[in-house]
Design a protein around this motif. Structure first.
Motif, short mmCIF file in Angstrom:
data_model
loop_
_atom_site.label_atom_id
_atom_site.label_comp_id
_atom_site.label_asym_id
_atom_site.label_seq_id
_atom_site.Cartn_x
_atom_site.Cartn_y
_atom_site.Cartn_z
N THR A 7 38.15 47.23 32.57
CA THR A 7 36.65 47.36 32.37
C THR A 7 36.01 46.72 33.60
O THR A 7 36.56 45.56 34.17
CB THR A 7 36.12 46.30 31.18
N LEU A 8 35.17 47.46 34.49
CA LEU A 8 34.51 46.78 35.61
C LEU A 8 33.09 46.66 35.35
O LEU A 8 32.40 47.44 34.75
CB LEU A 8 34.68 47.67 36.65
N ARG A 9 32.48 45.30 35.57
CA ARG A 9 31.16 44.96 35.71
C ARG A 9 30.76 44.45 36.83
O ARG A 9 31.46 43.38 37.39
CB ARG A 9 30.64 44.18 34.43
N MET A 10 29.67 44.77 37.43
CA MET A 10 29.13 44.44 38.76
C MET A 10 27.77 43.88 38.51
O MET A 10 26.87 44.35 37.81
CB MET A 10 29.18 45.22 39.83
N TYR A 11 27.29 42.73 38.88
CA TYR A 11 26.14 42.18 38.89
C TYR A 11 25.61 41.69 40.46
O TYR A 11 26.32 41.15 41.23
CB TYR A 11 26.01 40.92 38.17
#
Length: 155
Positions: A7-11
């Motif tokens: 799972t990849l999340r970028m902010y």
């Protein structure tokens, strides 16, 4: 790059605000899918925090924008997960501009993965969260909820 089941999340942390970049790219994809006459095969999203918008280009032609922060202009019916399947057949490119320089998020992801694998080669990446701080010109990461570090925004 990233294993297919991670799972990849970028902010993007912009002054006092935080923008979920993966959700933003997904929002652009959803809107483009509704507004374009042809299926979306390639999506490029250019994030401009100072404009409050993310401009996007679909299949090298159609252009529009989505707001960085939710508004009445956003598509309200779709549910956005805030996650992107970066290994899908559709091409995604997420870029943001800072002080006249473009920063490609894929290159940040590559640097994070490379740095992590150099230190933790045996550990599988299951969850990756990346926080980009423009004013620091750095991307801070948390992998599997416990391994932290940073890389430069620009190579």
């Amino acid at each position: 790059m990233v294993n297919s089941d991670a799972t990849l999340r970028m902010y993007l942390q912009y002054y006092e605000k935080e923008i979920n970049l993966t959700r933003l790219a997904e929002k652009a994809f959803q809107e483009a899918s509704v507004r374009c006459a042809v299926p979306v095969q390639e999506l490029q999203v250019y994030v401009k925090p100072e404009d409050g918008r993310a401009y996007y280009v679909v299949n090298g032609g159609f252009q529009s924008f989505v707001n960085l922060w939710d508004s009445d202009r956003d598509i309200m019916d779709c549910k956005l997960s805030g996650e992107i399947d970066w290994l899908s057949r559709k091409k995604h490119r997420l870029i943001f501009e800072y002080r006249g320089h473009q920063c490609d998020c894929d290159s940040i992801i590559d640097r994070v993965v490379e740095k992590y694998k150099n230190v933790h080669a045996a550990n599988k990446m299951q969850e990756i969260e990346i926080y980009i701080r423009q004013e620091h010109e750095a991307a801070y990461y948390v992998i599997n909820g416990r391994h932290t570090g940073s890389v430069s925004m620009f190579a």
